[in-house]
Scaffold this active site. Structure first.
Site, PDB file in Angstrom:
ATOM      1  N   GLU A 173      44.626  46.398  46.250  1.00 37.60           N
ATOM      2  CA  GLU A 173      43.726  45.598  45.407  1.00 37.60           C
ATOM      3  C   GLU A 173      43.265  44.431  46.272  1.00 37.60           C
ATOM      4  O   GLU A 173      44.037  43.509  46.555  1.00 37.60           O
ATOM      5  CB  GLU A 173      44.482  45.077  44.172  1.00 37.60           C
ATOM      6  CG  GLU A 173      44.990  46.169  43.250  1.00 37.60           C
ATOM      7  CD  GLU A 173      43.890  46.883  42.460  1.00 37.60           C
ATOM      8  OE1 GLU A 173      42.706  46.483  42.565  1.00 37.60           O
ATOM      9  OE2 GLU A 173      44.208  47.841  41.743  1.00 37.60           O
ATOM     10  N   CYS A 178      40.034  36.945  42.749  1.00 38.90           N
ATOM     11  CA  CYS A 178      39.333  38.077  43.368  1.00 38.90           C
ATOM     12  C   CYS A 178      38.068  38.381  42.572  1.00 38.90           C
ATOM     13  O   CYS A 178      37.051  38.762  43.151  1.00 38.90           O
ATOM     14  CB  CYS A 178      40.251  39.285  43.443  1.00 38.90           C
ATOM     15  SG  CYS A 178      41.046  39.703  41.878  1.00 38.90           S
ATOM     16  N   GLU A 181      45.347  49.958  39.612  1.00 35.59           N
ATOM     17  CA  GLU A 181      46.528  49.417  38.951  1.00 35.59           C
ATOM     18  C   GLU A 181      46.252  49.354  37.452  1.00 35.59           C
ATOM     19  O   GLU A 181      45.091  49.367  37.036  1.00 35.59           O
ATOM     20  CB  GLU A 181      46.793  47.989  39.443  1.00 35.59           C
ATOM     21  CG  GLU A 181      47.557  47.926  40.743  1.00 35.59           C
ATOM     22  CD  GLU A 181      48.171  46.556  40.986  1.00 35.59           C
ATOM     23  OE1 GLU A 181      47.432  45.563  40.961  1.00 35.59           O
ATOM     24  OE2 GLU A 181      49.394  46.488  41.203  1.00 35.59           O
ATOM     25  N   GLY A 185      44.778  44.077  53.891  1.00 34.74           N
ATOM     26  CA  GLY A 185      44.900  45.407  53.288  1.00 34.74           C
ATOM     27  C   GLY A 185      44.731  46.511  54.320  1.00 34.74           C
ATOM     28  O   GLY A 185      45.431  47.522  54.293  1.00 34.74           O
ATOM     29  N   ASN A 223      47.365  33.541  44.509  1.00 33.98           N
ATOM     30  CA  ASN A 223      46.463  32.967  43.495  1.00 33.98           C
ATOM     31  C   ASN A 223      46.963  33.156  42.061  1.00 33.98           C
ATOM     32  O   ASN A 223      46.793  32.283  41.219  1.00 33.98           O
ATOM     33  CB  ASN A 223      45.029  33.499  43.673  1.00 33.98           C
ATOM     34  CG  ASN A 223      44.924  34.988  43.468  1.00 33.98           C
ATOM     35  OD1 ASN A 223      45.897  35.726  43.568  1.00 33.98           O
ATOM     36  ND2 ASN A 223      43.723  35.445  43.167  1.00 33.98           N
ATOM     37  N   SER A 227      43.969  40.129  50.682  1.00 36.02           N
ATOM     38  CA  SER A 227      42.641  40.175  51.298  1.00 36.02           C
ATOM     39  C   SER A 227      42.348  41.562  51.884  1.00 36.02           C
ATOM     40  O   SER A 227      43.272  42.323  52.217  1.00 36.02           O
ATOM     41  CB  SER A 227      42.563  39.131  52.414  1.00 36.02           C
ATOM     42  OG  SER A 227      43.519  39.433  53.398  1.00 36.02           O
ATOM     43  N   THR A 228      41.083  41.863  52.066  1.00 42.49           N
ATOM     44  CA  THR A 228      40.670  43.131  52.661  1.00 42.49           C
ATOM     45  C   THR A 228      41.185  43.217  54.093  1.00 42.49           C
ATOM     46  O   THR A 228      41.652  44.265  54.548  1.00 42.49           O
ATOM     47  CB  THR A 228      39.133  43.241  52.616  1.00 42.49           C
ATOM     48  OG1 THR A 228      38.749  43.247  51.233  1.00 42.49           O
ATOM     49  CG2 THR A 228      38.620  44.507  53.274  1.00 42.49           C
TER      50      THR A 228
HETATM   51  P1  NAD Z   1      46.592  37.791  52.137  1.00 40.54           P
HETATM   52  O1  NAD Z   1      46.034  39.117  52.435  1.00 40.54           O
HETATM   53  O2  NAD Z   1      46.580  36.742  53.169  1.00 40.54           O
HETATM   54  O3  NAD Z   1      48.121  37.912  51.691  1.00 40.54           O
HETATM   55  C1  NAD Z   1      48.542  38.729  50.620  1.00 40.54           C
HETATM   56  C2  NAD Z   1      50.006  39.087  50.812  1.00 40.54           C
HETATM   57  O4  NAD Z   1      50.144  39.899  51.979  1.00 40.54           O
HETATM   58  C3  NAD Z   1      50.946  37.900  51.037  1.00 40.54           C
HETATM   59  O5  NAD Z   1      52.162  38.155  50.359  1.00 40.54           O
HETATM   60  C4  NAD Z   1      51.146  37.913  52.534  1.00 40.54           C
HETATM   61  O6  NAD Z   1      52.350  37.301  52.935  1.00 40.54           O
HETATM   62  C5  NAD Z   1      51.171  39.397  52.824  1.00 40.54           C
HETATM   63  N1  NAD Z   1      50.862  39.784  54.190  1.00 40.54           N
HETATM   64  C6  NAD Z   1      50.153  39.093  55.120  1.00 40.54           C
HETATM   65  N2  NAD Z   1      50.041  39.808  56.262  1.00 40.54           N
HETATM   66  C7  NAD Z   1      50.691  40.985  56.037  1.00 40.54           C
HETATM   67  C8  NAD Z   1      50.911  42.158  56.818  1.00 40.54           C
HETATM   68  N3  NAD Z   1      50.438  42.271  58.072  1.00 40.54           N
HETATM   69  N4  NAD Z   1      51.605  43.173  56.268  1.00 40.54           N
HETATM   70  C9  NAD Z   1      52.066  43.104  55.003  1.00 40.54           C
HETATM   71  N5  NAD Z   1      51.889  42.017  54.211  1.00 40.54           N
HETATM   72  C10 NAD Z   1      51.209  40.970  54.723  1.00 40.54           C
HETATM   73  O7  NAD Z   1      45.839  37.325  50.796  1.00 40.54           O
HETATM   74  P2  NAD Z   1      45.949  35.920  50.058  1.00 40.54           P
HETATM   75  O8  NAD Z   1      45.252  34.910  50.901  1.00 40.54           O
HETATM   76  O9  NAD Z   1      47.351  35.690  49.609  1.00 40.54           O
HETATM   77  O10 NAD Z   1      45.077  36.215  48.741  1.00 40.54           O
HETATM   78  C11 NAD Z   1      43.700  36.043  48.689  1.00 40.54           C
HETATM   79  C12 NAD Z   1      42.963  37.362  48.798  1.00 40.54           C
HETATM   80  O11 NAD Z   1      43.494  38.290  47.864  1.00 40.54           O
HETATM   81  C13 NAD Z   1      41.476  37.258  48.466  1.00 40.54           C
HETATM   82  O12 NAD Z   1      40.731  38.028  49.361  1.00 40.54           O
HETATM   83  C14 NAD Z   1      41.387  37.862  47.059  1.00 40.54           C
HETATM   84  O13 NAD Z   1      40.119  38.370  46.719  1.00 40.54           O
HETATM   85  C15 NAD Z   1      42.448  38.901  47.115  1.00 40.54           C
HETATM   86  N6  NAD Z   1      42.934  39.232  45.781  1.00 40.54           N
HETATM   87  C16 NAD Z   1      42.646  40.460  45.271  1.00 40.54           C
HETATM   88  C17 NAD Z   1      43.046  40.788  43.991  1.00 40.54           C
HETATM   89  C18 NAD Z   1      42.740  42.134  43.406  1.00 40.54           C
HETATM   90  O14 NAD Z   1      43.391  42.486  42.436  1.00 40.54           O
HETATM   91  N7  NAD Z   1      41.800  42.885  43.923  1.00 40.54           N
HETATM   92  C19 NAD Z   1      43.769  39.855  43.237  1.00 40.54           C
HETATM   93  C20 NAD Z   1      44.048  38.618  43.795  1.00 40.54           C
HETATM   94  C21 NAD Z   1      43.636  38.322  45.087  1.00 40.54           C
END
Ligand code: NAD
Length: 476
Positions: A248, A282, A456, A231, A152, A227-228
């Protein structure tokens, strides 16, 4: 490469140990406004991961010994170069991520501001002198860190990991989202002019890459934004080798709007903070709670403000909402639209979507769905929000906190004393009064509950890349 050389925007390669590399196989993401393929990018192998980890570990030995002021100087030169290349990054960001050009510019400006501000920070040593010894707490770097970035805000969120990591003497491997790899590959390519080989590397890949990196024995830290759901997987994998994690994660931010607000003004702002980046933030407002006595009037103003927001390709003028970033997310957001009929939701604005080729969604407001419905309890991460009400201050606080998430929240009232009182009762990492999403790189950013672990930015963010070390030293 001479520092005056401009970046080439046609090839996108990994950076491993200071060198640009292609991989045997490649892939591409999709321009979400057109459905057309983006540039070819590498698919890293396990062997690439091993080499990057080894190079990062070797570089750490020397980089961790470089004085703080020199590391800062290198970062400052890097940021200046990014500023000189800003226009190229803005164009690429709109093509790759989909956000309107005006907001791609904001992301680059924020990235530059964040990098400069974070590079100016220090971690003061704590000192407890005694007659026969000097007791000191200092913060030492961890080693190789992995920065896992979502799609995002691919440039800002990578930049805000890179600077604290490198400033504190660590090295980093950046792992972009497979949906937005190109910008991060260029961000790291640009850095090679300012840092020794192996200090900052970037690997692009498919869905195997993240798990390989989190399970690898070399990295000491995973800084993850996403995403949670993911995470939790990252934490599980990192636990096997006790890697430090900063997570995060997702949010479900409430706005609590009291009956004394200027309705038109606040409705305009709430529409902006709900639908900015097409709701894919987020910290976007995801639950709108309005005091019952002004609910109908406020809804009317919110609908009016929402209907003025233009949807379209990011390279067209005055567009506020670009497309949803990728097909997976598009299908997920459309799932909430199919709930409209199933759940008998009342639609106050939007409700239907244009047909392709781009992943466009009309900003949509659902009028008073049940508190237990998916649109209230889950994070759609798209431009569809529930409009809800509360009766009293206590009811507002209870409803705001009735979630597993705890990222951000805002309280809106002309009675600042009341707003402050309410703000202090919200379980979230960041709470605002009469605004939302106003961030500051000097201030720690964190999620409570299932919105994250650790923080962070700010001095707390720097410390998250360090071990605390207590030294009981002899008196000199
Ligand atoms: P996502 O969790 O699908 O992916 C995030 C990253 O993790 C990507 O680079 C992805 O390739 C990687 N990934 C996926 N599976 C993995 C695994 N098993 N092990 C290690 N890495 C892996 O999230 P997204 O769809 O890219 O982003 C949207 C989400 O992120 C929303 O829930 C949003 O709220 C959250 N977000 C949080 C913040 C914050 O600062 N709190 C900021 C931006 C987005």
């Amino acid at each position: 490469m001479a520092p005056s050389d401009a970046l080439d925007w046609t090839t996108f390669r990994n950076t491993v140990d200071g060198k640009l590399e292609n991989t045997k196989e490649s892939r591409h993401s999709i321009n979400p406004a057109t459905g057309k393929p983006g540039p070819e990018v590498p698919i890293s192998s396990r062997e690439d991961v091993d080499r990057a980890c080894d190079a990062g570990a070797a570089a750490f030995k020397k980089w961790s010994q470089v004085p703080w002021a020199e590391r800062r100087k290198a970062i400052e030169a890097y940021v200046n170069a990014l500023e000189a290349e800003k226009d190229g990054f803005i164009q690429l960001l709109t093509q790759e991520q989909g956000k309107p050009l005006q907001f791609a510019r904001v992301e680059l400006d924020m990235s530059i501001q964040w990098m400069r501000s974070l590079a100016a920070l220090e971690i003061p040593e704590e000192s407890y002198p005694e007659d026969n010894k000097d007791v000191i707490v200092r913060y030492t770097p961890l080693g190789v860190a992995v920065g896992i970035v979502p799609w995002n805000y691919p440039i800002l969120l990578a930049a805000a990991k890179i600077v604290p990591c490198l400033l504190t003497g660590n090295t980093m491997i950046v792992k972009p989202s497979p949906f937005t790899p190109a910008g991060d590959l260029k961000l790291v390519e640009l850095a090679q002019r300012f840092f020794p080989p192996g200090v900052l590397q970037c690997l692009s890949g498919d869905d195997n890459l993240g798990p390989w990196l989190t399970a690898h024995p070399v990295p000491a830290k995973i800084s993850f934004t996403g995403s949670t759901f993911t995470g939790k997987k990252v934490m599980e994998s990192a636990s096997k080798t006790l890697k430090r994690v900063t997570l995060e994660l997702g949010g479900n931010d409430p706005a609590l709007i009291f009956e004394d607000v200027d309705i038109d003004d606040v409705a305009q702002k709430v529409a902006t903070f709900s639908f900015l980046n097409s709701g894919q933030i987020c910290l976007a407002l995801k639950r709108i709670f309005v005091q019952e006595s002004i609910a109908d009037k406020f809804l009317q103003a919110l609908v009016k403000a929402t209907e003025q927001l233009k949807v379209g390709p990011g390279d067209q003028p005055d567009v506020f909402l670009g497309p949803i970033q990728n097909s997976m997310q598009y299908e997920r957001v459309k799932g909430f639209f199919s709930d409209i009929e199933k759940e008998n939701w009342k639609v106050a604005a939007g409700g239907t979507n244009p047909s392709g080729p781009g992943y466009f969604i009309t900003p949509t407001i659902i009028d008073r769905p049940a508190d237990t419905s998916r649109i209230v309890t889950e994070e759609p991460f798209g431009p569809i929000i529930p409009f809800l009400t509360f009766s009293s201050e206590e009811d507002a606080v209870a409803k705001a906190n009735d979630t597993k998430m705890g990222l951000g929240a805002s309280v809106w009232s002309k009675d600042v004393k009341r707003a402050n009182r309410v703000a202090k009762q919200i379980e979230a990492g960041t709470v605002w009064v009469n605004t939302h999403f106003e961030l500051d790189p000097r201030v720690s950013f964190s999620g409570h509950k299932e919105s994250g672990i650790g923080s962070e930015w700010g001095v707390g963010g720097l410390k998250s890349y360090c071990n605390a070390q207590a030294l009981f030293l002899g008196k000199e």
